[in-house]
Design a protein around this motif. Sequence first.
Motif, PDB file in Angstrom:
ATOM      1  N   UNK A 353       0.820  -1.217   0.000  1.00 36.43           N
ATOM      2  CA  UNK A 353       0.000   0.000   0.000  1.00 36.43           C
ATOM      3  C   UNK A 353       0.846   1.257   0.000  1.00 36.43           C
ATOM      4  N   UNK A 354       2.016   1.236   0.656  1.00 42.44           N
ATOM      5  CA  UNK A 354       2.844   2.442   0.694  1.00 42.44           C
ATOM      6  C   UNK A 354       3.487   2.742  -0.658  1.00 42.44           C
ATOM      7  N   UNK A 381       2.920  11.669  -2.274  1.00 44.53           N
ATOM      8  CA  UNK A 381       3.365  10.968  -3.482  1.00 44.53           C
ATOM      9  C   UNK A 381       2.796   9.563  -3.557  1.00 44.53           C
ATOM     10  N   UNK A 382       2.389   9.149  -4.748  1.00 41.85           N
ATOM     11  CA  UNK A 382       2.116   7.739  -5.040  1.00 41.85           C
ATOM     12  C   UNK A 382       3.386   7.186  -5.698  1.00 41.85           C
ATOM     13  N   UNK A 383       4.199   6.551  -4.885  1.00 42.17           N
ATOM     14  CA  UNK A 383       5.576   6.244  -5.263  1.00 42.17           C
ATOM     15  C   UNK A 383       5.668   5.401  -6.527  1.00 42.17           C
ATOM     16  N   UNK A 384       4.824   4.361  -6.624  1.00 45.15           N
ATOM     17  CA  UNK A 384       4.895   3.464  -7.772  1.00 45.15           C
ATOM     18  C   UNK A 384       4.423   4.081  -9.073  1.00 45.15           C
ATOM     19  N   UNK A 385       3.681   5.193  -9.005  1.00 47.54           N
ATOM     20  CA  UNK A 385       3.282   5.915 -10.208  1.00 47.54           C
ATOM     21  C   UNK A 385       4.288   7.015 -10.535  1.00 47.54           C
ATOM     22  N   UNK A 386       4.891   7.574  -9.512  1.00 53.78           N
ATOM     23  CA  UNK A 386       5.832   8.674  -9.734  1.00 53.78           C
ATOM     24  C   UNK A 386       7.130   8.185 -10.370  1.00 53.78           C
ATOM     25  N   UNK A 387       7.578   6.996  -9.952  1.00 50.12           N
ATOM     26  CA  UNK A 387       8.839   6.440 -10.456  1.00 50.12           C
ATOM     27  C   UNK A 387       8.619   5.024 -10.978  1.00 50.12           C
ATOM     28  N   UNK A 388       9.570   4.602 -11.820  1.00 50.06           N
ATOM     29  CA  UNK A 388       9.631   3.203 -12.235  1.00 50.06           C
ATOM     30  C   UNK A 388      10.534   2.394 -11.313  1.00 50.06           C
ATOM     31  N   UNK A 389      11.445   3.082 -10.643  1.00 46.89           N
ATOM     32  CA  UNK A 389      12.353   2.429  -9.704  1.00 46.89           C
ATOM     33  C   UNK A 389      12.804   3.452  -8.678  1.00 46.89           C
ATOM     34  N   UNK A 390      13.372   2.963  -7.575  1.00 49.92           N
ATOM     35  CA  UNK A 390      13.759   3.854  -6.487  1.00 49.92           C
ATOM     36  C   UNK A 390      15.017   3.302  -5.828  1.00 49.92           C
TER      37      UNK A 390
END
Length: 418
Positions: A353-354, A381-390
């Motif tokens: 969820x995070x 931020x919606x992390x998985x939509x903002x980036x492809x990887x982190x």
Amino acid sequence: MLVQRLGAPSDFDPLLERVRDARIVMIGEATHGSFDYYRLREQVTRRLIAEQGFDFVAVEGDWPDCDRVHRSVVGAPGGLADPLVALERFERWPTWMWANAEVARFCRWLRAWNLERSEGERAGFHGLDVYSLWESMQAIFDYLGEEDPASLEAAQEAYRCFEPYGKQVEEYGTASRFVSARCEEEVVRLLARTREQAAADGPDRFSAWQNAEVVAGAERYYRAMVGGGPESWNVRDIHMADTLDRLLDRYGPDARGVVWAHNTHVGDARATEMAADGMVNIGQLARERHGRDAVALIGFGSYRGTVVAAPRWGSPAETMVVPPAREGSVEGRLHELMPERAVLVFGGEDQPEWVTGEVDHRAIGVVYDPSFESWGNYVPTRLGERYDAFVWCDETTALHPLPALVTPGEMETYPAGV
């Protein structure tokens, strides 16, 4: 979602596999002053160039300053033999963003790599940003004086229009609220002449055209800046996205580019509250223009550490302590869940969820006050939509600025310092 602990160089293999088919790879940073972000970003970029054939690196920096670095790293005639010397000539505050030992290390590697290859195979280093009005104007004068004296008149008219405001271009922005004070027409004429010249091949012609685009972008930026709000931010990021597209066209139909910029520019704005405020950024624009499959966006983050930043706009840089991240934030959760260093590759149905929900994500600019951590410095931020990887670094250390002669910079960016 895939999680890979970082330790050995090969640990970036899953990330490299994820971006293998991308034409554009944007690699962010949660601050402009953390050694670890620059060093890890360098490691990924070296592999993108050496193993996947990427053609250039484009950074959140000024075109004229970065062009000196470019001429050094590609071994151009008249270019400096050591890229570090070119970086030490950066003068506009904040110099430490690019004039630092970490960037110098990468650029020295890039020059050595390039000089083992033919001119057509060498990878470039370019600036995307919009601020260098006077430096770009001078570069245009230098070029036209040698190559096209007949076009000098258009450049001189644009210069004369800005000249009453000196280096304080924010005064031009204020004056431009009155139509009679605008320099827009003169700049458009200058841009038209340099575009005509750029139709012919040659790196110097392309650079002159890009400097004219910077002058045009700077005129729009400073005019928008005095009004406040998101418009000047959008002018800036659209200019950077347009510059990236010109570079891709310049390098050829199969060209591939790496972008280095702050997370706030790289991560898709539509996955943050920026979209509700009417703001766009280069990550969003690249996805819209080139398609999501052709663009890979990589963010960075950390839980605590030290950073080079300044307490006020234009003041000397300091090494500051970054306190532990806010409880419940992206960084707080990764501190609990992840090893000290890791890379997360998003995708699939097993994302927590995070990653899919909205969570606070820290952003530190060149202006930073750690005491604001309790209520500022975070972007929902919606992390998985903002980036492809982190890329995760639990604790970071401050980078190492090079000696530089600082001159006054532009007005403070919106949002502050990113």
